[in-house]
Design a protein around this motif. Structure first.
Motif, PDB file in Angstrom:
ATOM      1  N   ARG A   1      -4.356   2.013  -3.139  1.00  0.00           N
ATOM      2  CA  ARG A   1      -4.932   1.197  -2.018  1.00  0.00           C
ATOM      3  C   ARG A   1      -4.914   2.086  -0.741  1.00  0.00           C
ATOM      4  NH1 ARG A   1      -0.079  -2.515  -4.037  1.00  0.00           N
ATOM      5  NH2 ARG A   1      -1.277  -4.080  -5.256  1.00  0.00           N
ATOM      6  N   TYR A   2      -6.155   1.588  -0.111  1.00  0.00           N
ATOM      7  CA  TYR A   2      -6.468   2.226   1.306  1.00  0.00           C
ATOM      8  C   TYR A   2      -6.736   1.378   2.394  1.00  0.00           C
ATOM      9  CZ  TYR A   2      -7.889   6.197  -1.830  1.00  0.00           C
ATOM     10  OH  TYR A   2      -7.716   7.108  -2.778  1.00  0.00           O
TER      11      TYR A   2
ATOM     12  N   ARG B   1      -1.007   5.015  -5.796  1.00  0.00           N
ATOM     13  CA  ARG B   1      -1.803   5.483  -4.669  1.00  0.00           C
ATOM     14  C   ARG B   1      -3.155   4.937  -4.746  1.00  0.00           C
ATOM     15  NH1 ARG B   1      -0.948  11.312  -2.255  1.00  0.00           N
ATOM     16  NH2 ARG B   1      -2.957  11.566  -3.360  1.00  0.00           N
TER      17      ARG B   1
ATOM     18  N   PRO C   1     -10.946   5.464   5.585  1.00  0.00           N
ATOM     19  CA  PRO C   1     -11.392   5.747   4.315  1.00  0.00           C
ATOM     20  C   PRO C   1     -12.050   4.539   3.544  1.00  0.00           C
ATOM     21  CG  PRO C   1      -9.029   5.077   4.666  1.00  0.00           C
ATOM     22  CD  PRO C   1      -9.551   5.314   5.962  1.00  0.00           C
TER      23      PRO C   1
ATOM     24  N   LEU D   1     -11.014  12.134  -1.211  1.00  0.00           N
ATOM     25  CA  LEU D   1     -10.368  11.098  -0.989  1.00  0.00           C
ATOM     26  C   LEU D   1      -9.900  10.098  -2.093  1.00  0.00           C
ATOM     27  CD1 LEU D   1     -10.348   8.917   1.377  1.00  0.00           C
ATOM     28  CD2 LEU D   1     -12.667   8.067   0.964  1.00  0.00           C
ATOM     29  N   LEU D   2     -10.439  10.195  -3.137  1.00  0.00           N
ATOM     30  CA  LEU D   2      -9.831   9.199  -4.159  1.00  0.00           C
ATOM     31  C   LEU D   2      -8.678   9.967  -4.785  1.00  0.00           C
ATOM     32  CD1 LEU D   2     -13.497   7.848  -5.646  1.00  0.00           C
ATOM     33  CD2 LEU D   2     -11.613   6.631  -4.379  1.00  0.00           C
TER      34      LEU D   2
ATOM     35  N   ALA E   1      -6.089  12.408  -1.397  1.00  0.00           N
ATOM     36  CA  ALA E   1      -5.932  12.426  -0.066  1.00  0.00           C
ATOM     37  C   ALA E   1      -4.545  12.292   0.466  1.00  0.00           C
ATOM     38  CB  ALA E   1      -6.636  10.987   0.360  1.00  0.00           C
TER      39      ALA E   1
ATOM     40  N   ASP F   1      -4.682  10.225   5.491  1.00  0.00           N
ATOM     41  CA  ASP F   1      -6.251  10.175   5.189  1.00  0.00           C
ATOM     42  C   ASP F   1      -6.546   8.643   4.370  1.00  0.00           C
ATOM     43  OD1 ASP F   1      -6.962  12.548   6.339  1.00  0.00           O
ATOM     44  OD2 ASP F   1      -6.061  13.441   4.649  1.00  0.00           O
ATOM     45  N   ARG F   2      -5.338   8.175   3.653  1.00  0.00           N
ATOM     46  CA  ARG F   2      -5.484   6.845   3.243  1.00  0.00           C
ATOM     47  C   ARG F   2      -5.195   5.924   3.905  1.00  0.00           C
ATOM     48  NH1 ARG F   2      -1.447   6.394  -0.885  1.00  0.00           N
ATOM     49  NH2 ARG F   2      -0.328   7.947   0.022  1.00  0.00           N
ATOM     50  N   TYR F   3      -4.360   5.971   4.784  1.00  0.00           N
ATOM     51  CA  TYR F   3      -3.998   4.789   5.924  1.00  0.00           C
ATOM     52  C   TYR F   3      -4.435   5.273   7.394  1.00  0.00           C
ATOM     53  CZ  TYR F   3      -0.960   4.007   1.886  1.00  0.00           C
ATOM     54  OH  TYR F   3      -0.519   4.056   0.638  1.00  0.00           O
TER      55      TYR F   3
ATOM     56  N   SER G   1       0.758  -1.202  -0.111  1.00  0.00           N
ATOM     57  CA  SER G   1       0.112   0.190  -0.067  1.00  0.00           C
ATOM     58  C   SER G   1       0.871   1.162   0.006  1.00  0.00           C
ATOM     59  CB  SER G   1      -0.887  -0.043   1.094  1.00  0.00           C
ATOM     60  OG  SER G   1      -1.886  -1.239   1.147  1.00  0.00           O
TER      61      SER G   1
ATOM     62  N   TYR H   1      -1.178  10.953   3.006  1.00  0.00           N
ATOM     63  CA  TYR H   1      -0.809   9.614   3.663  1.00  0.00           C
ATOM     64  C   TYR H   1      -1.695   9.160   4.921  1.00  0.00           C
ATOM     65  CZ  TYR H   1       2.549   6.323   5.734  1.00  0.00           C
ATOM     66  OH  TYR H   1       3.132   5.060   6.265  1.00  0.00           O
TER      67      TYR H   1
END
Length: 317
Positions: free
Chosen positions: A46-47, A44, A107, A227-228, A231, A235-237, A38, A233
């Motif tokens: 993967r969440y 980028r 997310p 978000l898609l 976003a 916010d994605r993880y 991820s 770091y």
């Protein structure tokens, strides 16, 4: 989220002559760090995040008679972390507060339950999905542009969904047990988002009807876009850390038997290990959690740290 994670993926270790598989980067995730695949994903795509679910509803959802009803049944198992009643029940069940906080910022929860653009893989297997997928829209945009049509126009995109290079029916077999409804709804939301953001970027007045046609408002489309597409770091993880009292047992001494994909003896055959620059090298001391989090701080910082600070974080002189 949008590409298959290598969980349970079998690798052949040519050094040991054994087959090994991904363990979702345990214990990286146990100390609040994302999986290596991820974190290093160039697109980028993967969440990682927490989903709260009602274990008492799982069996009933799996017993849904009609396969095309399994997607909605699985959604019904998931709980809303913003619901005060859910938070009270979580506290009563002894779920740590940091897990509930992580679920509220998750997310994955947003993409699965709030926007409903992420779908489970093969719900007809009647398992509780832990990895969700967003069906691809991009090929239709390029295809429309090549034929001379505006590839970002909502009307064109909605109409072209039925002529995707990847047939809608095939995607439905993958993500909704053959029901094209959830897949179409996901793709239409993505199309509406692209159309709206095109108008915003060109300074054109946004059309609320585009958002309303997919059951959203303009603020929701823009939040989904952030978000898609942009976003950060953190916010994605969104990963809750393990209890402080358990932290020491999660140091890298556990890694050789559980996560050897990118260190000495693993399929990566050397280089950095799962814990960063000093890990995966048997001639060096074990890496502590402090070094671990210092590496994360450097990866998410806006500026590169001074070389002396890096040496200090690694215990060097």
């Amino acid at each position: 989220m949008r590409h298959r994670l290598p969980v349970q993926k079998i690798y052949f270790n040519h050094r040991t002559g054994k087959a090994e598989k991904c363990t979702f980067c345990y214990p990286r995730t146990e100390v609040g760090l994302p999986t290596v695949c991820s974190e290093t994903c160039v697109g980028r795509l993967r969440y990682l995040g927490v989903l709260l679910y009602d274990a008492d509803r799982v069996a009933a959802a799996a017993a849904t008679e009609e396969e095309t009803g399994l997607y909605e049944a699985q959604l019904g198992v998931l709980l809303d972390p913003e619901d005060p009643g859910v938070r009270r029940e979580a506290e009563a069940a002894g779920i740590p507060h940091d897990w509930v906080r992580a679920a509220r910022r998750s997310p994955v929860h947003a993409l699965v339950s709030r926007y409903k653009v992420a779908l489970p893989l093969h719900p007809e297997y009647r398992t509780m999905p832990m990895v969700w997928y967003i069906p691809p829209l991009s090929p239709v945009v390029e295809a429309l542009t090549e034929t001379g049509f505006d590839g970002e126009d909502a009307g064109n995109l909605f109409g072209a969904i039925d002529t995707l290079r990847i047939p809608l029916e095939y995607l439905a077999e993958q993500f909704a047990a053959g029901d094209t409804g959830p897949v179409r709804a996901s793709l239409e939301k993505l199309a509406a988002m692209r159309s709206h953001m095109r108008a915003v970027n060109l300074g054109e007045p946004p059309d609320p009807a585009v958002a309303a046609s997919v059951g959203m408002d303009l603020a929701g489309l823009e939040a989904m876009y952030r978000l898609l597409a942009v976003a950060k770091y953190e916010d994605r993880y969104v990963i809750p850390t393990a209890a402080v009292g358990d932290a020491r047992r999660l140091e890298e001494s556990a890694v050789p038997d559980s996560c050897s994909l990118d260190q000495a003896g693993g399929p990566g055959m050397g280089g950095e290990g799962a814990f960063g620059q000093d890990s995966g090298r048997t001639e060096l001391p074990l890496v502590s959690l402090e070094t671990f989090h210092a590496l994360r701080a450097r990866q998410t910082a806006d500026e590169q740290p001074h070389v002396a600070d890096v040496a200090d974080s690694r215990g060097e002189k």
